[in-house]
Design an enzyme around this catalytic site. Structure first.
Site, PDB file in Angstrom:
ATOM      1  CB  SER A  60      -0.931   0.008   1.214  1.00 37.21           C
ATOM      2  OG  SER A  60      -0.176   0.074   2.403  1.00 37.21           O
TER       3      SER A  60
ATOM      4  CB  VAL B  98       2.725 -11.489   5.600  1.00 37.11           C
ATOM      5  CG1 VAL B  98       2.335 -10.743   4.345  1.00 37.11           C
ATOM      6  CG2 VAL B  98       3.613 -10.666   6.511  1.00 37.11           C
TER       7      VAL B  98
ATOM      8  CG  ASN C 228       7.880  -4.791   0.123  1.00 31.68           C
ATOM      9  OD1 ASN C 228       8.982  -4.265   0.101  1.00 31.68           O
ATOM     10  ND2 ASN C 228       6.786  -4.150   0.532  1.00 31.68           N
TER      11      ASN C 228
ATOM     12  CB  SER D 223      17.698  -4.877   5.271  1.00 27.42           C
ATOM     13  OG  SER D 223      18.492  -3.822   5.773  1.00 27.42           O
TER      14      SER D 223
ATOM     15  CE1 TYR E 213      13.884  -4.462   8.981  1.00 29.50           C
ATOM     16  CE2 TYR E 213      16.163  -3.743   8.781  1.00 29.50           C
ATOM     17  CZ  TYR E 213      14.905  -3.898   8.229  1.00 29.50           C
ATOM     18  OH  TYR E 213      14.668  -3.488   6.933  1.00 29.50           O
TER      19      TYR E 213
ATOM     20  CB  ALA F 138      18.493 -11.672  13.718  1.00 26.62           C
TER      21      ALA F 138
ATOM     22  CB  ILE G  49      14.645   3.001   0.878  1.00 23.30           C
ATOM     23  CG1 ILE G  49      15.645   1.906   0.461  1.00 23.30           C
ATOM     24  CG2 ILE G  49      13.747   3.428  -0.287  1.00 23.30           C
ATOM     25  CD1 ILE G  49      16.651   2.282  -0.595  1.00 23.30           C
TER      26      ILE G  49
HETATM   27  P1  NAD Z   1       7.036   0.753   4.860  1.00 19.62           P
HETATM   28  O1  NAD Z   1       6.918   0.705   6.321  1.00 19.62           O
HETATM   29  O2  NAD Z   1       6.561   1.931   4.114  1.00 19.62           O
HETATM   30  O3  NAD Z   1       6.381  -0.544   4.184  1.00 19.62           O
HETATM   31  C1  NAD Z   1       6.241  -1.767   4.821  1.00 19.62           C
HETATM   32  C2  NAD Z   1       4.898  -2.309   4.407  1.00 19.62           C
HETATM   33  O4  NAD Z   1       4.712  -3.602   4.984  1.00 19.62           O
HETATM   34  C3  NAD Z   1       3.767  -1.416   4.899  1.00 19.62           C
HETATM   35  O5  NAD Z   1       2.833  -1.221   3.876  1.00 19.62           O
HETATM   36  C4  NAD Z   1       3.170  -2.221   6.047  1.00 19.62           C
HETATM   37  O6  NAD Z   1       1.810  -1.969   6.276  1.00 19.62           O
HETATM   38  C5  NAD Z   1       3.402  -3.638   5.533  1.00 19.62           C
HETATM   39  N1  NAD Z   1       3.308  -4.618   6.591  1.00 19.62           N
HETATM   40  C6  NAD Z   1       3.894  -4.584   7.808  1.00 19.62           C
HETATM   41  N2  NAD Z   1       3.530  -5.666   8.531  1.00 19.62           N
HETATM   42  C7  NAD Z   1       2.709  -6.401   7.724  1.00 19.62           C
HETATM   43  C8  NAD Z   1       2.013  -7.614   7.905  1.00 19.62           C
HETATM   44  N3  NAD Z   1       2.094  -8.288   9.052  1.00 19.62           N
HETATM   45  N4  NAD Z   1       1.262  -8.086   6.887  1.00 19.62           N
HETATM   46  C9  NAD Z   1       1.167  -7.396   5.723  1.00 19.62           C
HETATM   47  N5  NAD Z   1       1.806  -6.231   5.498  1.00 19.62           N
HETATM   48  C10 NAD Z   1       2.561  -5.735   6.497  1.00 19.62           C
HETATM   49  O7  NAD Z   1       8.581   0.538   4.560  1.00 19.62           O
HETATM   50  P2  NAD Z   1       9.397   0.183   3.239  1.00 19.62           P
HETATM   51  O8  NAD Z   1      10.657   0.911   3.367  1.00 19.62           O
HETATM   52  O9  NAD Z   1       8.582   0.325   2.022  1.00 19.62           O
HETATM   53  O10 NAD Z   1       9.716  -1.359   3.525  1.00 19.62           O
HETATM   54  C11 NAD Z   1       9.468  -2.394   2.591  1.00 19.62           C
HETATM   55  C12 NAD Z   1      10.471  -3.516   2.826  1.00 19.62           C
HETATM   56  O11 NAD Z   1      11.785  -3.012   2.568  1.00 19.62           O
HETATM   57  C13 NAD Z   1      10.491  -4.033   4.267  1.00 19.62           C
HETATM   58  O12 NAD Z   1      10.646  -5.431   4.259  1.00 19.62           O
HETATM   59  C14 NAD Z   1      11.721  -3.371   4.844  1.00 19.62           C
HETATM   60  O13 NAD Z   1      12.272  -4.093   5.906  1.00 19.62           O
HETATM   61  C15 NAD Z   1      12.628  -3.334   3.645  1.00 19.62           C
HETATM   62  N6  NAD Z   1      13.701  -2.352   3.765  1.00 19.62           N
HETATM   63  C16 NAD Z   1      13.444  -1.020   3.887  1.00 19.62           C
HETATM   64  C17 NAD Z   1      14.510  -0.129   4.016  1.00 19.62           C
HETATM   65  C18 NAD Z   1      14.320   1.352   4.166  1.00 19.62           C
HETATM   66  O14 NAD Z   1      15.306   2.048   4.445  1.00 19.62           O
HETATM   67  N7  NAD Z   1      13.129   1.897   3.997  1.00 19.62           N
HETATM   68  C19 NAD Z   1      15.817  -0.610   4.025  1.00 19.62           C
HETATM   69  C20 NAD Z   1      16.041  -1.967   3.896  1.00 19.62           C
HETATM   70  C21 NAD Z   1      14.974  -2.829   3.765  1.00 19.62           C
END
Ligand code: NAD
Length: 244
Positions: A11, A61, A87, A139, A152, A154, A185
Site C-alpha cells: 500500500s 502475512v 516485501n 536489507s 531486524y 537477524a 530508502i
Molecule cells: P514501509 O513501512 O513503508 O512498508 C512496509 C509495508 O509492509 C507497509 O505497507 C506495512 O503496512 C506492511 N506490513 C507490515 N507488517 C505487515 C504484515 N504483518 N502483513 C502485511 N503487510 C505488512 O517501509 P518500506 O521501506 O517500504 O519497507 C518495505 C520492505 O523493505 C520491508 O521489508 C523493509 O524491511 C525493507 N527495507 C526497507 C529499508 C528502508 O530504508 N526503507 C531498508 C532496507 C529494507
C-alpha cells in the site's frame, strides 16, 4: 505462464513502487496490505485507470490462514501466481536487553514467517507451471551488522539464508528465487529516525543521497523479468554503495 504478481505490504513505500512498476511492465498485480485499505485502494485504482488488472486484499502475512486465503483469492480473480514479491516488513531500533519476547516473535513472524507463509501459498502455481519467480526483500543490515537493530538484522539475514537455500531447492523446477537488499530508502519506515539522522545517512551513502522506493522497485523488476532468467540465489544490494 501469465504474468500475475502478488506483492506483500504494497500500500506504500517500496511495495507500492514495485506494484506500479510491475503493472507498467505488463503484470497483473495483487496489492496486499494489513492496515491502510485506503492507500491500497488508491494504488489499485491508479493501476486500473492505466488498464492493469489489479486487486487489493487485506492479510497479515504472519497469519498462515489469511495468506492462504489471499493466494486463493488472487488465483480466482487474476489467475495462477507467477511472481511473489515478499516485501512486507517491520523495523525498529532497540538495545538487545530491552527487546521483549513479544517483539522478538513479532519481528520474526512478520519478516521471516511472513515470507515462508507467502512462499508456501504461491508455490503450487509455480510448481505446476515449472516456472515462476520469488523476490524477497531483505536489507543491507541482513548482510552487515547494525547496532541497536539486532533483531531486524537477524530477520533480514534469515531471509537471505532462506533465499539462497530455496534457490537451490527449487532450481530443478524452473523457479528462481532472488533477494533485494535495500540501503537507506526514504519511506515511512525510516521517518522515525528524524531529518537530522536521515541527512547524515545520506552523507554516509557514497552516492550522496537516500534511496527512493523506485530505486528498489527497479531491482525487484530486474529479478522478476525474463532478462534475469539465468539468475537465481542472488542478493542485489540497492544501497547507493553504502556497504561496499
Ligand atoms: P514501509 O513501512 O513503508 O512498508 C512496509 C509495508 O509492509 C507497509 O505497507 C506495512 O503496512 C506492511 N506490513 C507490515 N507488517 C505487515 C504484515 N504483518 N502483513 C502485511 N503487510 C505488512 O517501509 P518500506 O521501506 O517500504 O519497507 C518495505 C520492505 O523493505 C520491508 O521489508 C523493509 O524491511 C525493507 N527495507 C526497507 C529499508 C528502508 O530504508 N526503507 C531498508 C532496507 C529494507
Amino acid at each position: 505462464m501469465e504474468k500475475t504478481a502478488l506483492i506483500t505490504g504494497a500500500s506504500r513505500g517500496i511495495g507500492r513502487a514495485a506494484a506500479l512498476r510491475l503493472a507498467r511492465e505488463g503484470w497483473k498485480v495483487c496489492i496486499n496490505y494489513i492496515e491502510r485499505k485506503d492507500k491500497a485502494e488508491e494504488v489499485c485504482s491508479i493501476l486500473k485507470k492505466e488498464g492493469t488488472e489489479a486487486m487489493c486484499i487485506q492479510a497479515d502475512v504472519a497469519d498462515k490462514a489469511q495468506v492462504e486465503a489471499m493466494a486463493n483469492a488472487v488465483r480466482e480473480k487474476l489467475g495462477p501466481i507467477s511472481l511473489l514479491v515478499s516485501n512486507a516488513g517491520i523495523a525498529g531500533q532497540m538495545q538487545i536487553q530491552d527487546v521483549k519476547e513479544e517483539s522478538w516473535d513479532r519481528y520474526f513472524d512478520v519478516n521471516v514467517k511472513g515470507a515462508y507463509n507467502a512462499i508456501q501459498a504461491v508455490l503450487p502455481d509455480m510448481l505446476h507451471a515449472h516456472a515462476g519467480s520469488i523476490v524477497t526483500v531483505s536489507s543491507m543490515w541482513g548482510l552487515r551488522g547494525a547496532s541497536c537493530e539486532s533483531v531486524y538484522s537477524a530477520t533480514k539475514a534469515a531471509l537471505i539464508g532462506l533465499t539462497r537455500s530455496l534457490a537451490l531447492e527449487l532450481a530443478p523446477t524452473g523457479i528462481r528465487v532472488n533477494c533485494v537488499a535495500p540501503g537507506v530508502i526514504n519511506t515511512d519506515m525510516v521517518q522515525v529516525l528524524g531529518q537530522e539522522t536521515l541527512g547524515k545517512l545520506a552523507e554516509m551513502t557514497p552516492l550522496g543521497r537516500l534511496g527512493t522506493p523506485e530505486d528498489v522497485a527497479a531491482a525487484i523488476s530486474f529479478f522478476a523479468g525474463t532478462e534475469a532468467g539465468f539468475i537465481t540465489g542472488q542478493v542485489l544490494t540497492a544501497d547507493g554503495g553504502f556497504i561496499v
